[in-house]
Design an enzyme around this catalytic site. Structure first.
Site, PDB file in Angstrom:
ATOM      1  N   GLU A  20       0.872  -1.175   0.000  1.00 44.22           N
ATOM      2  CA  GLU A  20       0.000   0.000   0.000  1.00 44.22           C
ATOM      3  C   GLU A  20       0.906   1.221   0.000  1.00 44.22           C
ATOM      4  OE1 GLU A  20      -3.350   2.371   2.659  1.00 44.22           O
ATOM      5  OE2 GLU A  20      -2.531   0.478   3.395  1.00 44.22           O
ATOM      6  N   CYS A  28      -1.301   8.887   4.572  1.00 45.45           N
ATOM      7  CA  CYS A  28      -1.209   8.708   3.118  1.00 45.45           C
ATOM      8  C   CYS A  28      -2.522   9.103   2.448  1.00 45.45           C
ATOM      9  CB  CYS A  28      -0.840   7.269   2.777  1.00 45.45           C
ATOM     10  SG  CYS A  28      -1.928   6.042   3.510  1.00 45.45           S
TER      11      CYS A  28
END
Length: 850
Positions: A763, A797
């Site tokens: 990820e 993020c």
């Protein structure tokens, strides 16, 4: 005068904030019950009013008729209401027409309309057809074949511009039914005739809560102007009964939140005091409106400070609204009575059912709180209302009671309790309850009208709330004119109605803990809006020292040898056992919440709400993967030839390396580990070098929960350690969260290895964008942007990086956004008032400055 002990009273109120509903009701029912003779008198009186209203009512364009005719709270009705209210905001025609095509013209939408009509719901006349009829009876959808096809033809045949103008006209008309005037002058002109007849008004200046200091200044100016205008109007006409104004505290301060308590008391109370003194000079009432339950504690503190500032003055116009659907309502009434007694003055209290039910339910579920602050059945709220009414009447030496209701049974019940109509006032919303209040005035009841004032483009939230409250199928207003509803059901005693149910709590309203059941339990939250919960938590966080957890430093080969041997045993361990270990870990995380939060605040720079949210996310990961493993790892029978049995079994791969980042040092760290472990893999975990203590404590809790040390090993260190781990010949899989560059490097290292293909679950970061169109409510955009961009100091993020705004509304949104950002508090993350804490380290700071 008696001394007012604010703290002890607030503590007793807080004890009921999320108390058990059945226990609350059992305490209230004696106050809501009448003896059989009194109950019969109340029922007969209310039934007489209902029968007379049905007999004499003349159909009109009133809100009551609207709710009786159209199913505005059906799925289709609300969809069209949302379309209509958005259309009022859109400045350009092209976007408005595109929205109409999107919401009314698609094949899926037409199928939905067909289904809605087939169900025989009260949506028998399409709201769009009604809107068009208002602008000239252009088309009717009755007998037009398939309703879905009719809607589609309507869009294509007449074109979006006609529908656009029709719906806008319909919404403008509806706004006039709910709102007294777009300006205070319009409202006063409209109210003059009733005022001459002795009707009193309480004017409410509509608007969303302030997001910026400029918003608060503007709303204050609106209130000041309205007070002066109402006062001048009264003096000019010499009305017998002075009117008043209702004030929303969240409109007067951009951070009206309990976490900003000190600032609110310092900044808002002087402003509010001056506003009250202005109202006193104009001989009018000023009522502080009730808001969401999470603001009640702060509102009570503001009320106490305000009364202290005002002192024992002759003006008796100060009032407060109380929402009866809140479990704390009776004690709040006692609080106000004691406050008035302590300052030797009279106040008025307006009792209403409540306006934010959906919000209270959803927020409690989302935040994993212990219970709801409101009742889950309408009859339960009715019981609370009557019990609160009795409490108000008992305090008539200090409180002038005002009852906001459109319910004939409630009015009759209160009149019975009061022994008459002297000294009490009944209030209705403008546009609702006219028939009932006309009958009440004929019987010498003292009535008042709550009259919203505001431009059509700011009334939308208010409008939808009113329709949801009064258009619900359980609402008295909605059922009043429905001949199919027996009068007896409209005047049924709420106590008897509630006691008929097996459970006093509504079983369809899921408790927060049970949100995901039967699969799993929801993670437990802490109500940060309740000081009596946050103060012990903050004290525990402050006491927590450094963890005494460590693991022997081993070379890479030794780590993999231990993990490989452990895998042989762990992979054969029943999935039920592995899942059970994760569930024990979830419980351990909740038990050690304060310690984990302390480390995230100190080591990761997390603010308190973000630290709490991350503990909850880690708990949810553990329970979710435990639930999935039980389902996915059960042997799956496959089809095959007669006499042969074939099954599909899932199994672990071997040793997984889990590399996690510092921005989610607990949730992502444990999320990767939990998924790999429950599948039967052994794990070597490498946390970020900035946050090793959080990882060590989480790992220790995992060991205590039954996961063997050999199955889960933690290796603190930097990028060099991570590179060695992922490049090892015995790695069977890698889970990584971090930068794209590092993910590509790991991918190349794995691809270069001989032997089986090693999976990489990565990820990575990116540029998170939000695209806004002109239909969006600017206040909601700003709320979401601030949360996404600045929570966790913008270091997630998923944090918002790029905001794309349409030219037509960009200036307004950007100005509001600037003001909202100025209101954020930057500082020590250990303080509850802090919104933005530090970035993770000096290297991050230097990168940002460059």
């Amino acid at each position: 005068m008696p001394e007012f002990d604010s703290l002890s009273r607030l503590a007793s109120i807080a004890a009921l904030y999320r108390a058990d509903e059945e226990a609350c009701l059992k305490r209230l029912i004696p106050d809501a019950q009448l003896d059989p003779d009194a109950r019969r008198r109340v029922s007969d009186r209310a039934a007489g009013w209902v029968e007379e209203i049905r007999r004499t009512h003349k159909p009109s364009t009133s809100v009551t008729d609207l709710l009786a005719r159209f199913g505005l709270t059906s799925q289709e009705g609300l969809a069209l209401m949302c379309l209509a209210e958005a259309l009022l905001r859109i400045p350009d025609r092209a976007t408005a027409d595109a929205l109409i095509r999107d919401k009314l013209g698609s094949k899926e939408d037409r199928a939905h309309w067909d289904k809605a009509f087939a169900s025989g719901a009260p949506w028998s006349v399409n709201m769009t057809g009604w809107a068009l009829a208002l602008t000239g009876k252009i088309i009717r959808l009755d007998n037009a074949g398939s309703p879905g096809a009719a809607v589609g033809r309507l869009v294509s045949r007449l074109g979006q511009p006609v529908i656009r103008e029709a719906i806008k006209s319909a919404m403008q008309w509806m706004a006039d039914q709910f709102v007294m005037g777009q300006t205070i002058e319009n409202a006063l002109e409209r109210a003059t005739a009733p005022m001459r007849e002795g009707v009193r008004f309480s004017f409410d200046m509509l608007g969303e809560g302030a997001r910026t200091a400029a918003d608060a200044v503007r709303y204050l100016a609106d209130y000041e102007y309205a007070i002066d205008a109402i006062g001048a109007h009264q003096a000019k006409h010499n009305f017998a009964r002075p009117s008043g104004i209702s004030v929303k505290l969240s409109a007067l301060h951009p951070r009206y939140e309990i976490v900003q308590r000190d600032r609110v008391l310092r900044e808002l109370v002087p402003t509010l005091t001056a506003l009250c003194e202005r109202a006193a000079r104009q001989n009018m009432t000023l009522t502080i409106d009730a808001e969401e339950g999470e603001r009640l504690h702060l509102s009570l503190e503001v009320a106490a400070a305000l009364m202290e500032n005002l002192g024992a003055k002759a003006w008796e116009g100060l009032g407060f609204a109380v929402q009866a659907y809140d479990k704390r309502a009776p004690e709040v009434i006692d609080y106000f009575a004691a406050l008035a007694e302590a300052h030797d003055r009279r106040i008025h209290v307006r009792l209403v059912k409540g306006a934010y039910w959906d919000t209270e339910i959803k927020r409690a579920q989302e935040r994993g709180l212990a219970d709801f602050s409101v009742y889950t059945r309408k009859s339960n709220s009715d019981i609370s209302y009557v019990a609160c009414a009795r409490r108000l009447l008992a305090h008539r030496d200090r409180i002038n009671p005002v009852f906001g209701t459109h319910n004939a049974l409630t009015v009759a019940h209160i009149a019975e309790l009061a022994g008459g109509t002297d000294g009490i006032e009944f209030q209705r919303l403008h546009g609702m309850g006219e028939d009932l209040h006309a009958l009440m005035r004929r019987e010498n009841f003292d009535t008042c009208i709550y009259a919203p004032v505001g431009a059509h483009d700011v009334l939308l939230g208010y409008l939808v709330r009113r329709i949801l409250e009064n258009g619900a199928n359980s609402s008295f207003v909605h059922r009043l004119l429905d001949a199919d509803v027996p009068v007896s059901s409209l005047v049924a005693d709420p106590v008897q109605e509630s006691l008929m149910h097996t459970h006093l709590r509504h079983p369809a309203v899921t408790l927060p803990a049970n949100l995901y059941k039967p699969e799993r339990r929801n993670s437990e939250g802490v109500d940060l809006t309740d000081p009596f919960m946050t103060e012990p938590l903050l004290a525990e966080i402050a006491r927590y020292g450094h963890p005494s957890v460590s693991q022997e430093a081993l070379d890479t080969d030794t780590l993999f040898r231990i993990a490989g041997k452990a895998f042989e045993t762990w992979s054969k361990t029943p999935v039920e056992t592995r899942a059970g270990c994760l569930e024990k870990l979830a419980d351990a995380l909740e038990k050690n919440r304060a310690a984990l939060m302390a480390l995230m605040i100190r080591e990761g720079g997390k603010c308190i709400p973000d630290a709490l949210g991350e503990v909850r996310e880690a708990v949810d990961f553990c329970r979710y993967y435990a639930q999935r493993a039980r389902a996915d790892f059960a042997p799956l029978p496959l089809s095959g030839p007669t006499g042969e049995r074939n099954y599909l079994h899932l199994a672990g791969r071997g040793v997984f390396v889990c590399v996690s980042p510092w921005n989610f040092p607990l949730a992502i760290y444990l999320g990767q580990i939990a998924a790999a472990l429950v599948c039967g893999n052994a794990v070597i975990a490498k946390p970020a070098p900035q946050t090793p203590e959080i990882a060590l404590l989480a790992t220790d809790l995992a060991w205590q929960s039954g996961i063997p040390r050999s199955v889960l090993q933690v290796v603190p260190g930097g990028a060099d350690i991570g590179a060695k781990l992922v490049a090892h010949k015995d790695v069977a899989g890698v889970a990584f969260t971090g930068s794209c560059a590092t993910a590509r490097a790991i991918n190349r290292a794995l691809a270069a290895k001989d032997g089986p293909i090693v999976p990489l679950i990565a990820e990575t970061g990116g540029q998170n964008a939000l695209i806004v169109d002109t239909s969006a409510l600017p206040e909601q955009v700003v709320d979401d942007v601030v949360m996404s961009a600045f929570r966790s100091t913008g270091q997630r993020c998923s944090a918002l990086r790029i905001l794309c705004l349409p030219e037509q509304t960009a200036d307004k949104t950007i100005e509001m956004l600037k003001g909202a950002v100025r209101e954020l508090t930057v500082g020590n993350p250990a303080f509850l008032a802090t919104d933005v804490g530090p970035v993770i380290d000096m290297a991050a700071k230097e990168r940002l400055e460059k």
